[in-house]
Motif scaffolding. Structure first.
Motif, PDB file in Angstrom:
ATOM      1  N   THR A 282      -7.144  -1.432   3.904  1.00 26.13           N
ATOM      2  CA  THR A 282      -7.603  -1.100   2.390  1.00 26.13           C
ATOM      3  C   THR A 282      -7.439  -2.578   1.980  1.00 26.13           C
ATOM      4  OG1 THR A 282      -5.363  -0.439   2.027  1.00 26.13           O
ATOM      5  CG2 THR A 282      -6.879   1.171   2.261  1.00 26.13           C
ATOM      6  N   ASN A 283      -8.066  -2.792   0.834  1.00 24.31           N
ATOM      7  CA  ASN A 283      -8.190  -3.920  -0.102  1.00 24.31           C
ATOM      8  C   ASN A 283      -6.957  -3.571  -1.140  1.00 24.31           C
ATOM      9  OD1 ASN A 283      -9.632  -2.325  -1.932  1.00 24.31           O
ATOM     10  ND2 ASN A 283     -11.508  -3.296  -1.752  1.00 24.31           N
ATOM     11  N   THR A 284      -7.001  -4.716  -2.079  1.00 21.83           N
ATOM     12  CA  THR A 284      -5.795  -4.595  -3.124  1.00 21.83           C
ATOM     13  C   THR A 284      -6.141  -3.192  -3.966  1.00 21.83           C
ATOM     14  OG1 THR A 284      -7.166  -6.141  -4.095  1.00 21.83           O
ATOM     15  CG2 THR A 284      -5.216  -6.982  -2.878  1.00 21.83           C
ATOM     16  N   SER A 285      -7.351  -2.943  -4.028  1.00 23.86           N
ATOM     17  CA  SER A 285      -7.568  -1.931  -5.013  1.00 23.86           C
ATOM     18  C   SER A 285      -7.384  -0.531  -4.327  1.00 23.86           C
ATOM     19  CB  SER A 285      -9.156  -1.866  -5.351  1.00 23.86           C
ATOM     20  OG  SER A 285      -9.351  -3.029  -6.086  1.00 23.86           O
ATOM     21  N   GLY A 286      -7.078  -0.600  -2.863  1.00 22.86           N
ATOM     22  CA  GLY A 286      -6.790   0.744  -2.307  1.00 22.86           C
ATOM     23  C   GLY A 286      -7.976   1.317  -1.733  1.00 22.86           C
ATOM     24  N   ALA A 287      -9.118   0.678  -1.586  1.00 22.85           N
ATOM     25  CA  ALA A 287     -10.459   1.281  -0.938  1.00 22.85           C
ATOM     26  C   ALA A 287     -10.402   0.827   0.573  1.00 22.85           C
ATOM     27  CB  ALA A 287     -11.415   0.761  -1.655  1.00 22.85           C
ATOM     28  N   VAL A 288     -10.819   1.765   1.357  1.00 21.46           N
ATOM     29  CA  VAL A 288     -10.999   1.366   2.763  1.00 21.46           C
ATOM     30  C   VAL A 288     -11.939   0.523   3.176  1.00 21.46           C
ATOM     31  CG1 VAL A 288     -11.185   2.439   5.152  1.00 21.46           C
ATOM     32  CG2 VAL A 288      -9.759   3.445   3.386  1.00 21.46           C
ATOM     33  N   VAL A 289     -11.846  -0.813   3.576  1.00 20.48           N
ATOM     34  CA  VAL A 289     -12.985  -1.373   3.851  1.00 20.48           C
ATOM     35  C   VAL A 289     -13.413  -1.500   5.428  1.00 20.48           C
ATOM     36  CG1 VAL A 289     -12.356  -3.014   1.837  1.00 20.48           C
ATOM     37  CG2 VAL A 289     -11.218  -3.344   4.110  1.00 20.48           C
ATOM     38  N   THR A 290     -12.566  -1.310   6.118  1.00 19.44           N
ATOM     39  CA  THR A 290     -12.918  -1.131   7.581  1.00 19.44           C
ATOM     40  C   THR A 290     -11.879  -0.495   8.362  1.00 19.44           C
ATOM     41  OG1 THR A 290     -13.959  -2.522   9.559  1.00 19.44           O
ATOM     42  CG2 THR A 290     -11.860  -3.392   8.495  1.00 19.44           C
ATOM     43  N   SER A 291     -12.024  -0.132   9.590  1.00 18.35           N
ATOM     44  CA  SER A 291     -11.319   0.931  10.622  1.00 18.35           C
ATOM     45  C   SER A 291     -11.301   0.382  12.079  1.00 18.35           C
ATOM     46  CB  SER A 291     -11.393   2.207  10.131  1.00 18.35           C
ATOM     47  OG  SER A 291     -11.262   2.572   8.876  1.00 18.35           O
ATOM     48  N   PHE A 292     -10.171   0.455  12.657  1.00 18.99           N
ATOM     49  CA  PHE A 292     -10.408   0.230  14.056  1.00 18.99           C
ATOM     50  C   PHE A 292      -9.903   1.257  14.756  1.00 18.99           C
ATOM     51  CE2 PHE A 292     -10.151  -3.896  11.734  1.00 18.99           C
ATOM     52  CZ  PHE A 292     -11.097  -4.683  12.572  1.00 18.99           C
ATOM     53  N   GLN A 313     -17.285 -11.330   5.862  1.00 16.89           N
ATOM     54  CA  GLN A 313     -16.360 -11.825   4.930  1.00 16.89           C
ATOM     55  C   GLN A 313     -15.235 -10.733   5.177  1.00 16.89           C
ATOM     56  OE1 GLN A 313     -16.008 -14.953   3.103  1.00 16.89           O
ATOM     57  NE2 GLN A 313     -17.158 -15.230   4.941  1.00 16.89           N
ATOM     58  N   VAL A 314     -15.457  -9.533   5.888  1.00 19.11           N
ATOM     59  CA  VAL A 314     -14.374  -8.452   5.920  1.00 19.11           C
ATOM     60  C   VAL A 314     -13.831  -8.110   7.332  1.00 19.11           C
ATOM     61  CG1 VAL A 314     -13.453  -6.076   5.148  1.00 19.11           C
ATOM     62  CG2 VAL A 314     -14.927  -7.645   3.625  1.00 19.11           C
ATOM     63  N   ARG A 315     -14.629  -7.386   7.956  1.00 18.30           N
ATOM     64  CA  ARG A 315     -14.246  -6.962   9.326  1.00 18.30           C
ATOM     65  C   ARG A 315     -13.841  -8.097  10.229  1.00 18.30           C
ATOM     66  NH1 ARG A 315     -14.246  -2.128  12.164  1.00 18.30           N
ATOM     67  NH2 ARG A 315     -14.030  -2.554  14.440  1.00 18.30           N
ATOM     68  N   GLY A 316     -15.024  -9.165  10.332  1.00 16.49           N
ATOM     69  CA  GLY A 316     -14.587 -10.058  11.181  1.00 16.49           C
ATOM     70  C   GLY A 316     -13.385 -10.791  11.001  1.00 16.49           C
ATOM     71  N   PRO A 317     -13.151 -11.418   9.828  1.00 15.95           N
ATOM     72  CA  PRO A 317     -11.780 -12.029   9.583  1.00 15.95           C
ATOM     73  C   PRO A 317     -10.638 -11.225   9.979  1.00 15.95           C
ATOM     74  CG  PRO A 317     -13.250 -12.563   7.902  1.00 15.95           C
ATOM     75  CD  PRO A 317     -14.013 -11.443   8.741  1.00 15.95           C
ATOM     76  N   ILE A 318     -10.568  -9.803   9.504  1.00 12.17           N
ATOM     77  CA  ILE A 318      -9.393  -9.020  10.001  1.00 12.17           C
ATOM     78  C   ILE A 318      -9.478  -8.698  11.553  1.00 12.17           C
ATOM     79  CG2 ILE A 318      -8.527  -6.704   9.886  1.00 12.17           C
ATOM     80  CD1 ILE A 318     -10.099  -6.414   7.084  1.00 12.17           C
ATOM     81  N   SER A 319     -10.537  -8.787  12.274  1.00 16.10           N
ATOM     82  CA  SER A 319     -10.463  -8.601  13.777  1.00 16.10           C
ATOM     83  C   SER A 319      -9.904  -9.545  14.440  1.00 16.10           C
ATOM     84  CB  SER A 319     -11.859  -7.997  14.216  1.00 16.10           C
ATOM     85  OG  SER A 319     -11.948  -7.904  15.368  1.00 16.10           O
ATOM     86  N   ARG A 320     -10.419 -10.770  13.876  1.00 14.97           N
ATOM     87  CA  ARG A 320      -9.987 -12.074  14.480  1.00 14.97           C
ATOM     88  C   ARG A 320      -8.689 -12.191  14.509  1.00 14.97           C
ATOM     89  NH1 ARG A 320     -12.458 -16.785  14.493  1.00 14.97           N
ATOM     90  NH2 ARG A 320     -10.797 -17.780  13.514  1.00 14.97           N
ATOM     91  N   THR A 321      -7.981 -11.800  13.128  1.00 17.77           N
ATOM     92  CA  THR A 321      -6.664 -11.965  12.984  1.00 17.77           C
ATOM     93  C   THR A 321      -5.867 -10.878  14.125  1.00 17.77           C
ATOM     94  OG1 THR A 321      -6.728 -12.528  10.764  1.00 17.77           O
ATOM     95  CG2 THR A 321      -4.711 -11.572  11.524  1.00 17.77           C
ATOM     96  N   LEU A 322      -6.318  -9.690  14.035  1.00 18.98           N
ATOM     97  CA  LEU A 322      -5.774  -8.545  15.092  1.00 18.98           C
ATOM     98  C   LEU A 322      -5.744  -8.992  16.335  1.00 18.98           C
ATOM     99  CD1 LEU A 322      -7.086  -5.245  13.693  1.00 18.98           C
ATOM    100  CD2 LEU A 322      -4.883  -6.045  13.574  1.00 18.98           C
ATOM    101  N   CYS A 323      -6.900  -9.753  16.975  1.00 12.72           N
ATOM    102  CA  CYS A 323      -7.008 -10.246  18.182  1.00 12.72           C
ATOM    103  C   CYS A 323      -6.087 -11.128  18.594  1.00 12.72           C
ATOM    104  CB  CYS A 323      -8.641 -10.695  18.522  1.00 12.72           C
ATOM    105  SG  CYS A 323      -8.891 -11.230  19.856  1.00 12.72           S
ATOM    106  N   ALA A 324      -6.175 -12.309  17.416  1.00 11.32           N
ATOM    107  CA  ALA A 324      -4.957 -13.165  17.974  1.00 11.32           C
ATOM    108  C   ALA A 324      -3.412 -12.471  17.978  1.00 11.32           C
ATOM    109  CB  ALA A 324      -4.918 -14.278  16.818  1.00 11.32           C
TER     110      ALA A 324
END
Length: 398
Positions: A282-292, A313-324
């Motif tokens: 979720t983002n800072t507003s509480g909305a779900v932005v992507t799921s894995f 600008q959302v799923r890619g950067p989150i996924s990169r961080t998870l992958c690392a």
């Protein structure tokens, strides 16, 4: 077919990057600088090997968008049409320097690979879809018993990005460098003394990981496959990361994982919690932005499939961080990602031991041992917005 890292370098160099770790990729050259159509690449052979060296500069022209190769003068040649079955590609080889010698060629504005092979030319083929890159995880690949390696680069109007990569395999060692307009030189990819053999020795000593090593029929060590290909070929069990992945999913069913993917935007945060088999962010507003979905070892090692990272600008950067975090095994020890400290990486018994072993044997600790090893600037990369000269130095196999 281009590697995951190659796709990323081209996208990053042309689109200014996705995360704080990559912001420098989009840096513009000085206002009075203009990157010329070609720049020199100085190739130095410090390998101490007596066999001939063959050089190739292959990639996608950033001027025309065509796939092809460049000769030693930097002239680009588009590949002819291929076939099915694949047809032999034109001989794009450039004679490399003998041991102890240096040779300078010119490289044009490409996003591509600079291959080098010892003793034998590489076998490239063309299909109707373009060039077939060597895939030595396949036992029938014609390049399987050749000692070779490659660097990946992008040269465009924003400058030069040149890396030392182990994303697909660890093999014949080399360093990369860039000479700036002021004469200073930045380099990357240097192994510690004894580091080349040390990587293979450490893989053999790590239970279950020695199967990544490929040898010639005569026993000569050629390379170690990256763990993604180890899983694909059965050299590593598909369950090799399951224990860690399961513990991560269990932890974040009751704890929040905070991801801050942009180094220059510390207020942009996403919050992950597991519900069922899914981690929702979720983002800072509480909305779900992507799921894995819960990933498997292939998704972790390849940073793909269930950890796909689109150029957004959302799923890619989150996924990169998870992958690392999965490859470095920091997700359990730190609920705030990415973890900035290399001292915290690879501490869990279940980890990417291939990446751990390579990083431990690099002189500066930096490597491209998996596709998103640049999260936090732990990659072996040089960049300059106004390069005077690129450098590739072949190192001894010791």
């Amino acid at each position: 077919m281009l590697s995951r890292l190659r796709h990323r370098l081209l996208a990053v160099a042309s689109a200014a990057g996705l995360t704080g770790a990559l912001l420098s990729f989009g840096a513009a050259p000085p206002a009075d600088a203009a990157v010329p159509a070609t720049i020199p690449l100085k190739i130095t052979n410090n390998s101490a090997r007596g066999d001939a060296v063959h050089i190739y500069n292959l990639g996608t022209s950033l001027t025309t968008g065509q796939q092809g190769w460049a000769d030693e003068n930097g002239t680009f040649h588009a590949w002819p049409a291929g076939g099915n079955p694949p047809t032999p590609a034109p001989d794009a080889s450039i004679p490399g320097p003998a041991a102890g010698q240096t040779k300078t060629i010119r490289i044009p504005k490409l996003s591509g690979r600079i291959y080098f092979s010892y003793g034998q030319k590489l076998d490239f083929r063309l299909t109707t879809g373009g060039l077939v890159q060597p895939a030595v995880q396949n036992p029938s690949d014609p390049n399987r018993n050749i000692l070779f390696n490659w660097s990946e680069y992008t040269l465009n109007d924003g400058g030069l990005w040149l890396n030392s990569t182990q994303v697909d395999m660890f093999s014949a060692p080399y360093t990369v460098g860039v000479q700036r307009a002021d004469g200073g030189v930045t380099s990357a990819g240097q192994l510690k003394a004894g580091g080349y053999r040390g990587v293979f020795d450490a893989l053999r000593a790590q239970p279950g990981w020695g199967g990544l090593i490929q040898t010639r029929p005569d026993g000569t060590v050629l390379r170690a496959l990256a763990p993604l290909y180890g899983v694909e070929t059965g050299a590593l069990p598909a369950s090799v990361m399951d224990d860690y992945i399961n513990r991560v999913w269990q932890k974040y069913a009751s704890t929040t994982l905070t991801v801050t993917p942009f180094g220059d935007r510390p207020d942009t945060k996403y919050f992950g919690r597991v519900s069922g088999n899914v981690m929702n962010f979720t983002n800072t507003s509480g909305a779900v932005v992507t799921s894995f979905q819960k990933p498997d070892a292939s998704s972790v090692f390849g940073c793909h499939r269930l950890l796909d990272a689109p150029n957004d600008q959302v799923r890619g950067p989150i996924s990169r961080t998870l992958c690392a975090g999965f490859n470095r095994s920091t997700l359990l020890s730190n609920p705030n990602q990415p973890d900035p400290s290399a001292a915290n990486f690879y501490r869990d018994p279940v980890t990417n031991h291939y990446a751990r072993i390579i990083h431990e044997r690099m002189a500066d600790g930096k490597a491209y041992a998996f596709a998103f090893d640049d999260v936090g600037n732990h990659e072996s990369l040089v960049h300059d917005g106004n390069p005077a000269e690129a450098r590739l130095t072949l190192a001894p196999l010791d």
